[in-house]
Design a protein around this motif. Structure first.
Motif, mmCIF file in Angstrom:
data_model
loop_
_atom_site.group_PDB
_atom_site.id
_atom_site.type_symbol
_atom_site.label_atom_id
_atom_site.label_comp_id
_atom_site.label_asym_id
_atom_site.label_seq_id
_atom_site.Cartn_x
_atom_site.Cartn_y
_atom_site.Cartn_z
ATOM 1 N N ARG A 197 0.983 -1.540 0.064
ATOM 2 C CA ARG A 197 -0.293 0.108 -0.178
ATOM 3 C C ARG A 197 0.997 0.582 -0.019
ATOM 4 O O ARG A 197 0.227 1.872 -1.016
ATOM 5 N N GLN A 198 1.514 0.804 0.914
ATOM 6 C CA GLN A 198 2.860 2.560 1.241
ATOM 7 C C GLN A 198 3.622 3.226 -0.519
ATOM 8 O O GLN A 198 4.258 3.560 -0.694
ATOM 9 N N LEU A 199 4.108 1.440 -1.198
ATOM 10 C CA LEU A 199 5.000 1.715 -2.384
ATOM 11 C C LEU A 199 3.762 1.922 -3.339
ATOM 12 O O LEU A 199 4.103 3.832 -4.203
ATOM 13 N N ALA A 200 2.245 1.870 -3.387
ATOM 14 C CA ALA A 200 1.894 2.207 -4.574
ATOM 15 C C ALA A 200 1.556 3.497 -4.374
ATOM 16 O O ALA A 200 1.065 4.977 -4.921
ATOM 17 N N GLU A 201 1.272 4.767 -2.713
ATOM 18 C CA GLU A 201 1.529 5.638 -2.883
ATOM 19 C C GLU A 201 2.163 6.657 -2.919
ATOM 20 O O GLU A 201 2.605 8.078 -3.451
ATOM 21 N N ILE A 202 3.849 6.296 -2.018
ATOM 22 C CA ILE A 202 4.887 6.490 -2.700
ATOM 23 C C ILE A 202 4.752 7.272 -4.558
ATOM 24 O O ILE A 202 5.209 8.204 -4.722
ATOM 25 N N ALA A 203 4.040 5.368 -5.582
ATOM 26 C CA ALA A 203 4.317 5.986 -7.141
ATOM 27 C C ALA A 203 3.380 7.416 -7.395
ATOM 28 O O ALA A 203 3.293 7.602 -8.484
ATOM 29 N N GLN A 204 2.548 7.394 -6.401
ATOM 30 C CA GLN A 204 1.242 8.352 -6.583
ATOM 31 C C GLN A 204 1.597 9.534 -6.429
ATOM 32 O O GLN A 204 0.803 10.422 -6.194
ATOM 33 N N PHE A 205 2.669 9.987 -5.959
ATOM 34 C CA PHE A 205 3.206 11.325 -4.923
ATOM 35 C C PHE A 205 2.635 12.860 -6.129
ATOM 36 O O PHE A 205 1.941 13.795 -6.196
ATOM 37 N N PRO A 206 3.420 12.368 -6.985
ATOM 38 C CA PRO A 206 3.021 13.590 -8.502
ATOM 39 C C PRO A 206 1.829 14.012 -7.516
ATOM 40 O O PRO A 206 1.906 15.084 -8.912
ATOM 41 N N LYS A 207 0.748 13.149 -7.472
ATOM 42 C CA LYS A 207 -0.705 13.252 -7.481
ATOM 43 C C LYS A 207 -1.273 14.042 -6.770
ATOM 44 O O LYS A 207 -2.712 14.633 -6.978
ATOM 45 N N TYR A 208 -0.194 14.228 -5.488
ATOM 46 C CA TYR A 208 -0.161 14.532 -4.392
ATOM 47 C C TYR A 208 -1.254 15.854 -4.589
ATOM 48 O O TYR A 208 0.314 16.941 -4.703
ATOM 49 N N THR A 209 -1.639 16.496 -4.441
ATOM 50 C CA THR A 209 -1.537 18.123 -4.288
ATOM 51 C C THR A 209 -2.360 18.347 -2.462
ATOM 52 O O THR A 209 -3.327 18.022 -1.974
ATOM 53 N N ARG A 210 -2.805 20.206 -2.224
ATOM 54 C CA ARG A 210 -2.920 20.134 -0.797
ATOM 55 C C ARG A 210 -4.025 19.951 -1.193
ATOM 56 O O ARG A 210 -4.771 19.894 0.033
ATOM 57 N N GLY B 292 3.774 2.027 9.960
ATOM 58 C CA GLY B 292 2.702 2.807 8.702
ATOM 59 C C GLY B 292 2.855 3.138 7.635
ATOM 60 O O GLY B 292 3.460 2.075 6.491
ATOM 61 N N GLY B 293 2.776 4.151 7.653
ATOM 62 C CA GLY B 293 3.346 5.255 6.660
ATOM 63 C C GLY B 293 4.665 5.526 5.943
ATOM 64 O O GLY B 293 3.808 7.113 6.428
ATOM 65 N N TRP B 294 4.999 5.737 6.763
ATOM 66 C CA TRP B 294 6.504 6.485 7.288
ATOM 67 C C TRP B 294 6.954 7.703 5.867
ATOM 68 O O TRP B 294 7.002 8.947 5.997
ATOM 69 N N GLU B 295 7.633 6.978 5.213
ATOM 70 C CA GLU B 295 7.804 7.948 3.858
ATOM 71 C C GLU B 295 6.349 8.396 3.483
ATOM 72 O O GLU B 295 6.519 9.884 2.940
ATOM 73 N N ILE B 296 4.822 8.608 3.614
ATOM 74 C CA ILE B 296 3.744 8.767 3.380
ATOM 75 C C ILE B 296 3.569 10.636 4.599
ATOM 76 O O ILE B 296 3.531 11.289 4.028
ATOM 77 N N GLY B 297 3.189 10.332 5.635
ATOM 78 C CA GLY B 297 3.567 11.111 6.652
ATOM 79 C C GLY B 297 4.891 12.695 6.692
ATOM 80 O O GLY B 297 4.094 13.632 6.629
ATOM 81 N N SER B 298 5.841 12.446 6.306
ATOM 82 C CA SER B 298 6.860 13.211 5.672
ATOM 83 C C SER B 298 6.953 14.110 4.656
ATOM 84 O O SER B 298 7.406 15.261 4.510
ATOM 85 N N PHE B 299 6.099 12.826 3.291
ATOM 86 C CA PHE B 299 5.872 13.470 2.384
ATOM 87 C C PHE B 299 4.672 14.798 2.647
ATOM 88 O O PHE B 299 5.319 15.235 2.093
ATOM 89 N N VAL B 300 3.497 14.600 3.413
ATOM 90 C CA VAL B 300 2.344 14.857 2.923
ATOM 91 C C VAL B 300 2.245 16.363 4.148
ATOM 92 O O VAL B 300 2.343 17.479 4.126
ATOM 93 N N HIS B 301 3.486 15.993 4.791
ATOM 94 C CA HIS B 301 3.419 17.089 6.470
ATOM 95 C C HIS B 301 4.191 18.361 4.906
ATOM 96 O O HIS B 301 4.496 19.581 5.479
#
Length: 298
Positions: A76-89, A122-131
């Motif tokens: 799940r975290q791998l997929a979210e990392i791959a989706q990082f370019p789609k993240y916006t505020r 959990g999603g340690w990479e996701i938290g730092s990216f979202v922050h």
């Protein structure tokens, strides 16, 4: 050649998952993680042994369930990392939301720097990216990957909104960042060796643990804020949780203070690993280093 053989499949998988709609990307990531679970016997053995050490009362069947759920989390975290370019505020609230943000804000306003006490949970990479996406970039203490091409690719994903890495041995870089009022994320749940590590209790067994957070916090007076990004299966999103800043022991005895503070930090990590056992990194040989005279736990 080996670097290319590792990099090309990783690049293909990342871009494939990044191109899919998020639900399909998550499903594909979990599918890939389950294949790794089935093929990688060593990781399964380490994970099962660690769960036996931590939860001796739990059945073997339950340990397998926890371990498989952990791999689902990896996917799940791998997929979210791959989706990082789609993240916006505007859309990031669908992926992760804050809990206890005021604890970070209060610590940050002191102006002496903030250390995120965190772990591979959990999603340690996701938290730092979202922050960082929300306007709070941080420095992350990491060990560079052995493959320089993979290392650059991972750094590009992490750094899309200002996050930067500090090599794990760069103490000067950590001190400079904190004295400049910045935030530094340190994952302190990995096996260490003396003198970089000290032995403290972790799940009723001594574990050699990085003393860096305790030493740096004492030298800089930076706030130590427990920070964990936890998957919520009900809401189907992550929760970025900040606890209040921890109170450090300051007796004037540096060695004793380092040991006691490191033990306190480790208890926080244990608390979260006990509360969310399906989300902590059981496949790492956490108790590898033993005190002199003790036999290996593996």
């Amino acid at each position: 050649m080996r670097n290319e053989l590792e990099y090309v499949p990783a690049w293909v998988v990342a871009h494939m998952l990044g191109a899919l709609p998020r639900p399909l990307a998550r499903a594909a990531g979990i599918f890939l993680a389950r294949i790794i679970y089935l093929l990688h016997g060593r990781l399964r053995r380490v994970g099962m042994r660690n769960l036996e050490i931590a939860f001796p009362q739990v059945s073997r069947r339950e340990r397998r369930r926890i371990l498989l759920a952990l791999f689902d989390g990896f996917g799940r975290q791998l997929a979210e990392i791959a989706q990082f370019p789609k993240y916006t505020r505007e859309n990031v609230g669908l992926i992760a939301t804050y809990e206890g943000f005021e604890n970070f804000e209060r610590a940050h306003q002191r102006g002496k720097g903030v250390i995120f006490l965190t772990a591979h949970l959990g999603g340690w990479e996701i938290g730092s990216f979202v922050h960082s996406l929300n306007g709070y970039p941080l420095k992350v203490l990491v060990r560079p990957l052995d493959n320089p091409k993979l290392d650059r690719m991972v750094a590009e994903y992490r750094g899309m909104h200002g996050n930067t890495s500090i090599p794990k041995n760069d103490l000067r870089g950590v001190l400079h960042a904190l004295r400049s009022g910045e935030t530094v994320g340190i994952l302190m749940d990995q096996n260490m060796s003396p003198p970089q590590g000290v032995f403290v209790d972790f799940f009723n067994h001594l574990a050699c643990t990085a003393s860096l957070v305790a030493k740096v916090a004492a030298r800089t007076d930076a706030a130590v804020v427990p920070a964990f990004t936890i998957w919520n299966p009900v809401l189907r999103r992550y929760k970025i949780h900040f606890d209040p800043a921890m109170q450090l022991v300051r007796s004037g005895d540096e060695e004793r203070d380092t040991l006691e503070n490191t033990a306190a930090f480790t208890k926080v990590i244990e608390h979260y690993a006990r509360k969310y056992p399906e989300q902590w990194l059981w496949v790492h040989r956490r108790w590898k280093t033993r005190p002199a005279g003790e036999t290996s736990l593996y």
